[in-house]
Design an enzyme around this catalytic site. Structure first.
Site, PDB file in Angstrom:
ATOM      1  CB  ALA A  38      -0.951  -0.015   1.202  1.00 25.83           C
ATOM      2  CB  SER A  72       7.064   2.587   4.881  1.00 33.19           C
ATOM      3  OG  SER A  72       6.505   1.958   5.987  1.00 33.19           O
ATOM      4  CB  VAL A  86      13.670   2.876  -1.514  1.00 33.20           C
ATOM      5  CG1 VAL A  86      13.678   2.912  -3.022  1.00 33.20           C
ATOM      6  CG2 VAL A  86      14.521   4.012  -0.945  1.00 33.20           C
ATOM      7  CB  ALA A  87      11.269  -1.825  -1.013  1.00 37.54           C
ATOM      8  CG  ASN A 108      10.674  -2.945  12.647  1.00 36.06           C
ATOM      9  OD1 ASN A 108      10.420  -3.406  11.540  1.00 36.06           O
ATOM     10  ND2 ASN A 108      11.749  -2.216  12.884  1.00 36.06           N
ATOM     11  CD  GLU A 161      10.319   2.618  13.647  1.00 37.88           C
ATOM     12  OE1 GLU A 161      10.180   1.693  12.840  1.00 37.88           O
ATOM     13  OE2 GLU A 161       9.426   3.476  13.849  1.00 37.88           O
ATOM     14  NE  ARG A 194      10.523   4.183   9.414  1.00 37.96           N
ATOM     15  CZ  ARG A 194       9.876   3.118   8.951  1.00 37.96           C
ATOM     16  NH1 ARG A 194       9.380   2.224   9.790  1.00 37.96           N
ATOM     17  NH2 ARG A 194       9.749   2.923   7.663  1.00 37.96           N
ATOM     18  CG  HIS A 229      14.302   0.294  10.555  1.00 43.64           C
ATOM     19  ND1 HIS A 229      13.335  -0.523   9.997  1.00 43.64           N
ATOM     20  CD2 HIS A 229      13.658   1.109  11.410  1.00 43.64           C
ATOM     21  CE1 HIS A 229      12.159  -0.188  10.501  1.00 43.64           C
ATOM     22  NE2 HIS A 229      12.322   0.796  11.351  1.00 43.64           N
ATOM     23  CG  ASP A 257      17.165  -3.845  10.467  1.00 43.75           C
ATOM     24  OD1 ASP A 257      16.803  -2.983   9.640  1.00 43.75           O
ATOM     25  OD2 ASP A 257      16.362  -4.629  11.025  1.00 43.75           O
ATOM     26  CG  ASN A 273       5.343  -3.879   1.787  1.00 47.43           C
ATOM     27  OD1 ASN A 273       5.252  -2.800   1.203  1.00 47.43           O
ATOM     28  ND2 ASN A 273       4.281  -4.571   2.183  1.00 47.43           N
ATOM     29  CB  CYS A 329      12.848  -6.897   8.355  1.00 48.67           C
ATOM     30  SG  CYS A 329      13.823  -5.604   7.635  1.00 48.67           S
TER      31      CYS A 329
HETATM   32  N1  LIG Z   1      14.190  -2.942   8.687  1.00 50.74           N
HETATM   33  C1  LIG Z   1      13.344  -3.587   9.444  1.00 50.74           C
HETATM   34  N2  LIG Z   1      13.733  -4.077  10.567  1.00 50.74           N
HETATM   35  N3  LIG Z   1      12.042  -3.717   9.120  1.00 50.74           N
HETATM   36  C2  LIG Z   1      11.477  -3.431   7.877  1.00 50.74           C
HETATM   37  C3  LIG Z   1      10.096  -2.886   8.041  1.00 50.74           C
HETATM   38  C4  LIG Z   1       9.426  -2.598   6.724  1.00 50.74           C
HETATM   39  C5  LIG Z   1       8.127  -1.846   6.915  1.00 50.74           C
HETATM   40  N4  LIG Z   1       7.406  -1.742   5.653  1.00 50.74           N
HETATM   41  C6  LIG Z   1       6.145  -1.358   5.616  1.00 50.74           C
HETATM   42  O1  LIG Z   1       5.494  -1.108   6.614  1.00 50.74           O
HETATM   43  C7  LIG Z   1       5.508  -1.230   4.237  1.00 50.74           C
HETATM   44  C8  LIG Z   1       4.008  -1.408   4.241  1.00 50.74           C
HETATM   45  C9  LIG Z   1       3.368  -0.969   2.960  1.00 50.74           C
HETATM   46  O2  LIG Z   1       3.845  -0.044   2.307  1.00 50.74           O
HETATM   47  O3  LIG Z   1       2.327  -1.572   2.578  1.00 50.74           O
HETATM   48  C10 LIG Z   1       8.394  -0.450   7.500  1.00 50.74           C
HETATM   49  O4  LIG Z   1       8.686   0.459   6.719  1.00 50.74           O
HETATM   50  O5  LIG Z   1       8.333  -0.300   8.725  1.00 50.74           O
END
Ligand SMILES: N=C(N)NCCC[C@H](NC(=O)CCC(=O)O)C(=O)O
Length: 444
Positions: free
Chosen positions: A19, A22, A26-27, A110, A174, A214, A250, A252, A362, A368
């Site tokens: 959706a 975030s 980027v992804a 997280n 986080e 964050r 993040h 990580d 995502n 993660c």
């Molecule tokens: N790096 C670590 N530890 N966690 C990755 C979390 C990815 C998560 N993505 C999202 O929440 C995307 C949901 C969306 O766009 O539908 C975030 O950004 O918080």
């Protein structure tokens, strides 16, 4: 007594979707509105978790959250039956419905910050659920996360559960994504490395300008206090704000540690030399700082491939292995680097690749998807044993996914009132499989 580092992977929930929620990830932004594959996503996660169990690692699973989150939709003024609430939100506030449908609890790095008993003054394992206040869709996770953690680590003699930090930007937290524990042996007192993106109360410190930082220093310090850590065993280090602005949302995504190894990109931190000297002094012994230079792997390649969102694990034979996403194989610079790494004289001797693309799209790589909990034998025996991965649980969870999950989901499907019924039916059965009790609001 034997000591282990267990990994608890988040099960991907039935509403896994893209959706674009975030900002700064980027992804998440670039895959917004693509169709997702919840069944495939859940199975990719299970495959990785099972493979680690098969390598002889202690591996557990954490249950996902109830989504769509009708309670939050009610809290923000939508009323009527479940179907009416979803239908009204879809028309009046589709962005909020999307946020309340996110399966983002799958990224259990997280979920919380965890300090093992060897580090804490009361000799218990401490858990603080992350408040995730920077993103609305994630800020609705911590209460249920706390319930799931309490049901999974359900023994007060060994486990100390805290509430999440105050829900304010001063305390943006986080969880373990910005926390690495360095040690010589998992059961010995280690150094807890807290990496923050900004100081909320000191306007004179550096901050990113484009994307949010964050994690705050204030949150990291609060967690260290709650977890009864000694000053001599904590290091607070600032993430380089320039890399946050390049999509490193993040820590990580730019560094990962295990035992006495810290694998990091040269641009990851501020004040690197002084902070590494502090780590060395507090560690009392050898630390392997494995630096990746920008001319070996650019920040862009690190963010795309998730080279640093890998898990470094210590195998039962004492060698370390990297658990990497297949995206690292597909990126020529990163693949070349990882092949070279194995020829260098470091504790890392193997790389194993896993397809976790549904999560990667995502912004969630192998690291993660897991929450690390270092424990001794008694503590592991006190964990809810039904959450630990083995052949039987793997088979059972795959059948459960086959029965309840959709093959495909688009953002438009989130308005389908049937989804909440499917999701609750699935989660109700899951709490029986994992013997969690009533952790969800719909079960109370
Ligand atoms: N790096 C670590 N530890 N966690 C990755 C979390 C990815 C998560 N993505 C999202 O929440 C995307 C949901 C969306 O766009 O539908 C975030 O950004 O918080």
């Amino acid at each position: 007594m034997k000591q282990f580092e267990a990994n608890f992977d988040g099960l991907v929930g039935p509403t896994h979707n893209y959706a674009g929620l975030s900002f700064g990830n980027v992804a998440s932004y670039s895959n917004a509105a693509q169709a997702s594959n919840p069944k495939a996503a859940a199975k990719q996660g299970l495959q990785k978790a099972k493979a680690l169990a098969d390598l002889g690692m202690v591996q557990g699973v954490l249950a996902p959250q109830e989504r769509p989150d009708l309670y939050t939709l009610r809290r923000i003024g939508f009323s009527g039956s479940d179907a009416e609430i979803i239908q009204k939100a879809a028309v009046q506030a589709p962005a909020l419905l999307n946020a309340c449908c996110s399966a983002s609890s799958m990224w259990t790095a997280n979920a919380a910050t965890v300090s093992p008993s060897a580090d804490t003054r009361d000799g218990k394992v401490h858990f603080t659920p992350a408040n995730l206040v920077d993103k609305f869709h994630r800020s609705i996770e911590p209460l249920t996360t706390g319930n799931i953690l309490k049901s999974t680590f359900n023994n007060e003699r060994y486990f100390h559960h805290h509430s999440h930090l105050p829900e304010h930007s001063y305390f943006g937290d986080e969880g373990a994504a910005n926390h690495t524990r360095l040690c010589h042996d998992y059961g010995e007192a280690g150094v807890e490395l807290f990496v923050y993106g900004q100081s909320a109360t000191n306007p004179n410190t550096p901050k990113p300008t484009k994307f949010p930082a964050r994690q705050t220093l204030e949150a990291s310090q609060a967690v260290a206090r709650l977890h009864q850590l000694e000053d001599e065993s904590c290091v607070f280090m600032q993430q380089n704000p320039d890399v946050i602005d390049q999509g490193v949302f993040h820590n990580d995504v730019i560094s990962v540690g295990n035992q006495n190894v810290l694998f990091y990109h040269e641009q990851a931190f501020l004040d690197t030399d002084a902070k590494f000297a502090e780590i060395r002094q507090k560690m009392n012994g050898d630390v392997h700082f494995i630096k990746v230079a920008t001319d070996q792997v650019s920040i862009n390649d690190a963010v795309k491939s998730y080279l640093f969102n890998t898990q470094i694990i210590t195998l039962p034979n004492g060698e370390m292995a990297i658990i990497a996403p297949t995206d690292c194989q597909e990126n020529p610079a990163v693949f070349a680097y990882l092949n070279e790494l194995l020829t260098l004289n470091t504790p890392i001797k193997q790389v194993k690749y896993f397809d976790v693309k549904q999560s990667m799209q995502n912004g969630g790589g192998p690291a993660c998807l897991r929450l690390r909990v270092a424990m001794n034998e008694n503590e592991i025996a006190a964990v809810n044993q039904n959450t630990l991965m083995n052949d039987a649980l793997f088979t059972r969870l795959n059948l459960w996914v086959d029965k309840h999950y959709r093959d495909q989901l688009t953002v438009n499907d989130l308005a389908d009132p049937q989804l909440i019924i499917e999701s609750r039916t699935a989660l109700d059965e899951l709490t029986q499989i994992l013997k969690l009790g009533s952790v969800y609001q719909f079960q109370k």
